[in-house]
Design a protein around this motif. Structure first.
Motif, PDB file in Angstrom:
ATOM      1  N   VAL A  57       0.819  -1.212   0.000  1.00 48.90           N
ATOM      2  CA  VAL A  57       0.000   0.000   0.000  1.00 48.90           C
ATOM      3  C   VAL A  57       0.858   1.269   0.000  1.00 48.90           C
ATOM      4  O   VAL A  57       0.573   2.239  -0.684  1.00 48.90           O
ATOM      5  CB  VAL A  57      -0.944  -0.024   1.233  1.00 48.90           C
ATOM      6  N   LYS A  58       1.925   1.244   0.770  1.00 49.20           N
ATOM      7  CA  LYS A  58       2.800   2.415   0.865  1.00 49.20           C
ATOM      8  C   LYS A  58       3.809   2.518  -0.273  1.00 49.20           C
ATOM      9  O   LYS A  58       4.522   3.494  -0.389  1.00 49.20           O
ATOM     10  CB  LYS A  58       3.616   2.335   2.174  1.00 49.20           C
ATOM     11  N   LYS A  59       3.909   1.433  -1.053  1.00 49.33           N
ATOM     12  CA  LYS A  59       4.978   1.296  -2.056  1.00 49.33           C
ATOM     13  C   LYS A  59       6.336   1.427  -1.346  1.00 49.33           C
ATOM     14  O   LYS A  59       7.244   2.141  -1.794  1.00 49.33           O
ATOM     15  CB  LYS A  59       4.854   2.340  -3.169  1.00 49.33           C
ATOM     16  N   PRO A 144       4.324   1.851  10.034  1.00 43.22           N
ATOM     17  CA  PRO A 144       5.160   2.943   9.535  1.00 43.22           C
ATOM     18  C   PRO A 144       4.299   4.195   9.427  1.00 43.22           C
ATOM     19  O   PRO A 144       3.087   4.129   9.672  1.00 43.22           O
ATOM     20  CB  PRO A 144       5.555   2.461   8.141  1.00 43.22           C
ATOM     21  N   SER A 145       4.882   5.318   9.107  1.00 46.85           N
ATOM     22  CA  SER A 145       4.076   6.510   8.861  1.00 46.85           C
ATOM     23  C   SER A 145       3.113   6.233   7.703  1.00 46.85           C
ATOM     24  O   SER A 145       3.454   5.508   6.772  1.00 46.85           O
ATOM     25  CB  SER A 145       4.980   7.694   8.557  1.00 46.85           C
ATOM     26  N   ALA A 146       1.900   6.818   7.778  1.00 47.51           N
ATOM     27  CA  ALA A 146       0.838   6.452   6.837  1.00 47.51           C
ATOM     28  C   ALA A 146       0.848   7.313   5.573  1.00 47.51           C
ATOM     29  O   ALA A 146      -0.194   7.787   5.116  1.00 47.51           O
ATOM     30  CB  ALA A 146      -0.520   6.538   7.543  1.00 47.51           C
ATOM     31  N   ASN A 147       2.037   7.497   5.007  1.00 45.56           N
ATOM     32  CA  ASN A 147       2.162   8.243   3.759  1.00 45.56           C
ATOM     33  C   ASN A 147       2.628   7.288   2.670  1.00 45.56           C
ATOM     34  O   ASN A 147       3.073   6.175   2.964  1.00 45.56           O
ATOM     35  CB  ASN A 147       3.218   9.350   3.928  1.00 45.56           C
ATOM     36  N   LEU A 148       2.541   7.718   1.404  1.00 48.23           N
ATOM     37  CA  LEU A 148       3.194   6.956   0.355  1.00 48.23           C
ATOM     38  C   LEU A 148       4.684   7.099   0.572  1.00 48.23           C
ATOM     39  O   LEU A 148       5.156   8.171   0.971  1.00 48.23           O
ATOM     40  CB  LEU A 148       2.825   7.522  -1.017  1.00 48.23           C
ATOM     41  N   PRO A 152       6.156  13.476   2.411  1.00 46.37           N
ATOM     42  CA  PRO A 152       6.192  13.953   3.808  1.00 46.37           C
ATOM     43  C   PRO A 152       5.218  13.152   4.669  1.00 46.37           C
ATOM     44  O   PRO A 152       4.125  12.806   4.214  1.00 46.37           O
ATOM     45  CB  PRO A 152       5.735  15.411   3.691  1.00 46.37           C
ATOM     46  N   SER A 153       5.591  12.868   5.893  1.00 40.51           N
ATOM     47  CA  SER A 153       4.713  12.088   6.778  1.00 40.51           C
ATOM     48  C   SER A 153       3.419  12.842   7.053  1.00 40.51           C
ATOM     49  O   SER A 153       3.395  14.061   7.086  1.00 40.51           O
ATOM     50  CB  SER A 153       5.426  11.807   8.101  1.00 40.51           C
ATOM     51  N   PRO A 154       2.327  12.094   7.270  1.00 40.84           N
ATOM     52  CA  PRO A 154       1.017  12.719   7.462  1.00 40.84           C
ATOM     53  C   PRO A 154       0.784  13.175   8.903  1.00 40.84           C
ATOM     54  O   PRO A 154       0.997  12.408   9.830  1.00 40.84           O
ATOM     55  CB  PRO A 154       0.046  11.596   7.101  1.00 40.84           C
TER      56      PRO A 154
HETATM   57 MG    MG Z   1       8.050   7.175   7.269  1.00 40.19          MG
END
Ligand code: MG
Ligand code: TXA
Length: 345
Positions: A57-59, A144-148, A152-154
């Motif tokens: 999902v995050k690639k 992990p942080s929920a960004n692609l 930048p992290s969300p």
């Molecule tokens: Mg991260």
């Protein structure tokens, strides 16, 4: 897949809403949730298939390991072989809170979490929504942080939605995150404790608790290092879509360099943005995010400012180094990793 956003009271999380999220985790699916640092993309840490979904999902590159989040300190024994005395001190002082520690992992922990490394990164978040989700799901949550990957992290549910809509079932919306930068990562497996990522707990505070900490070279420099400790360190990170030029050096010199670059860019008719700490640096015809000089406030707004610049279709963002003490180390580290070009003055 439709991505649902559920608002949750961050002081008194509504049980039914957390339960809906916990069910999804138990079923081996993913939920995005707030922590005190940034939003995380969570999965049951003991479900190998669910972990694989995170990477997809995050690639996310498969060699970049994931932090596991605990709902109570005792769950640590499910994940690690031993808890050294330095770890005990740090846990006592900083958990729950934005400090991640690296320890030797137990064999039965899915290896995907650690990207095959013999170690595991663990923290206990200081956020009621996160804690009640972990407790209700009744398992440590890998997140992990929920960004692609690379973005930048969300720091808000909207940021998560922007990157992951259609790819996950649920986002728990607990509003803006309190800190805005990710947790500090300390490696306790090395002979000397080593800082792998500056973050929510300033280095000085950790040193007060366990003594001097080695700073891994990748924290200060953006170079190819031979021995990469935290695989996440080798990618361009936290990056906006725009090009980011980061000027490093003494304040006055940095500002005059910024002024010089701005002149050129405006001549070339480039849509330009500037992340600024100084009131006097407010050029015309430039989109300025003035974040001020309070390190905590800057940390909180840094990632959202980068995302805002993208929304405004800025082509080039300029930034310059922040005073290095406290959160300054983390602020400069994120800007460096996001930069496409670094200029030293
Ligand atoms: Mg991260
Ligand atoms: O504040 C945070 O830490 C947030 C929230 C969601 O908790 N999470 C976060 O996760 O920032 P992520 O995946 O974006 O960053 C985790 C960092 C990466 O740089 C990764 O390489 C490093 O921790 N890491 C994870 N496991 C590791 C390990 N076993 N050894 C070394 N580094 C590790």
């Amino acid at each position: 897949m439709k991505t649902k956003i559920i608002k949750v009271n961050s002081l008194k999380p509504e049980k039914a809403r957390i339960e809906e999220a916990a069910k999804i985790i138990k079923n081996g699916d993913l939920v995005a949730f707030p922590t005190e640092t940034v939003y995380g993309l969570g999965a049951d840490a003991f479900n190998q298939k669910a972990i694989k979904k995170i990477f997809k999902v995050k690639k996310r590159p498969l060699d970049n390991p994931i932090i596991v989040h605990l709902g109570n300190k005792n769950d640590l024994y499910k994940l690690v072989k031993e808890i050294p005395s330095l770890a005990k001190k740090l846990i006592k002082k900083f958990w729950p809170g934005p400090l991640t520690i690296i320890l030797k992992r137990k064999r039965d922990v899915p290896k995907e979490i650690s990207a095959g490394l013999p170690t595991i990164a663990i923290r206990m978040p200081k956020n009621k929504i996160a804690l009640s989700l972990i407790k209700m799901a009744n398992c440590p949550i890998a997140a992990p942080s929920a960004n692609l990957s690379g973005r930048p992290s969300p720091t808000s549910a909207q940021d998560v939605f922007e990157d992951l809509k259609g790819k996950i079932k649920l986002i728990l919306d607990g509003g803006q995150t309190k800190i805005g930068l990710e947790s500090t990562v300390i490696d306790l497996v090395t002979t000397r404790p080593t800082l792998l990522r500056p973050g929510g707990v300033p280095l000085e505070e950790i040193e007060k608790t366990i003594g001097e900490i080695k700073i891994h070279p990748s924290v200060l420099k953006k170079i190819k290092i031979r021995k990469i400790k935290s695989p996440g360190m080798k990618y361009r990170h936290y990056a906006p879509k725009a090009e980011l030029i980061f000027v490093v050096g003494e304040e006055k010199k940095a500002i005059s360099k910024i002024r010089e670059i701005l002149k050129e860019l405006i001549k070339k008719n480039k849509k330009t943005g500037l992340i600024s700490w100084q009131k006097e640096l407010k050029p015309k015809n430039v989109i300025v995010k003035f974040l001020g000089k309070n390190p905590k406030k800057v940390a909180k707004k840094l990632f959202s400012s980068l995302r805002e610049m993208d929304k405004k279709k800025v082509e080039i963002i300029l930034g310059y180094s922040f005073p290095k003490k406290g959160f300054g180390l983390a602020i400069n580290n994120r800007l460096k990793k996001a930069a496409s070009k670094i200029i030293k003055v």
